[in-house]
Design a protein around this motif. Sequence first.
Motif, PDB file in Angstrom:
ATOM      1  N   THR A  15       0.846  -1.194   0.000  1.00 51.33           N
ATOM      2  CA  THR A  15       0.000   0.000   0.000  1.00 51.33           C
ATOM      3  C   THR A  15       0.880   1.243   0.000  1.00 51.33           C
ATOM      4  O   THR A  15       2.089   1.155   0.255  1.00 51.33           O
TER       5      THR A  15
ATOM      6  N   GLU B 116       0.965   3.485   2.252  1.00 53.96           N
ATOM      7  CA  GLU B 116       1.482   3.570   3.614  1.00 53.96           C
ATOM      8  C   GLU B 116       2.686   2.643   3.796  1.00 53.96           C
ATOM      9  O   GLU B 116       3.716   3.035   4.359  1.00 53.96           O
TER      10      GLU B 116
ATOM     11  N   ARG C 191      -4.588   5.072   1.642  1.00 57.11           N
ATOM     12  CA  ARG C 191      -3.380   4.564   2.295  1.00 57.11           C
ATOM     13  C   ARG C 191      -3.356   3.041   2.369  1.00 57.11           C
ATOM     14  O   ARG C 191      -2.282   2.437   2.373  1.00 57.11           O
ATOM     15  N   LYS C 192      -4.518   2.393   2.405  1.00 55.00           N
ATOM     16  CA  LYS C 192      -4.593   0.933   2.561  1.00 55.00           C
ATOM     17  C   LYS C 192      -4.804   0.203   1.230  1.00 55.00           C
ATOM     18  O   LYS C 192      -4.920  -1.020   1.219  1.00 55.00           O
TER      19      LYS C 192
END
Length: 309
Positions: A92, A94, A123-124
Amino acid sequence: MTVLEVRNLQKSFGSIRAVQDISFSIEAGEVFTIIGPNGAGKTTTLEMIEGLVPPDQGEIHFGEWNWEQDAVAIKKKIGVQPQSSAMFDLLTPEENLNLFATFYDKARSTEEILELVNLTDHRKNQVKKLSGGQRQRLAIGLAMISDPEIIFLDEPTTGLDPQARRNIWDIILELKKLGKTTILTTHYMEEAEKLSDRVCIVDQGLIVTLDTPSALIEKLTEEREVRLSFLDGEEAAEAADLFSKSLDSVARTERECTALKLWTARPEDTLYDLFKFTKDREYQVEQVSIREMSLEDVFIAFTGKEWRD
């Protein structure tokens, strides 16, 4: 304060002289844009400054540092936008940012970077599921993870739709607010004109001109192009053409059917006289516009080449 100085850079690949002689300096906090036609040497210049390609001749100084003696320190000072292939598609945004952060002694928080590049809501999501614009924003975020003073962005908006492109513009302007120095290459004239503090036009491995966008346009000409079209046909356009030629404010004219173009350094005075003339003759003007000169006009004037995105 000067944060980067390039002196007499030269680079050849076999018999091809990609960069003949490039020199410039960049001040802290500015957006400095390098533009040029394909094969002009801009990418090679950028790669030499980034330390990816050694110059055949010339010097590159980041303040008192240079690549020969201070490579480790310079790498901590700069951030380079990675190509999309450098990202991990199954991770991801992030996770990519967290991974890149481990490469540095000092790193900005992932939360800050995600917010800066407007990827908090994604972000995921796996990188392979991101749009082209989102991937480019992540690339800028990865360049920013070490909190560098100088950021290199090589054509960050190429291939993006207009909305995605403007999202990147917003990030670059935000970097400027943060005091970062941005060195940008782009294929889009409007982008260079909107974002840049200074523009460096490169052609055949040489700098042909370097200044602020507004100064470059002013150097080109003080004249503005005025366009008019008439509802009363070619007779009205011809009469207006003859009248315009008699005005001291008009440098030249060009007429095609019912449309008239004229060039003047005083468009307000010219239009005042011209509208008085058309009113007296009872000619009906359908459309009128004043075309400002642009950075694309500068590019064509200095390189003799039409710009193509």
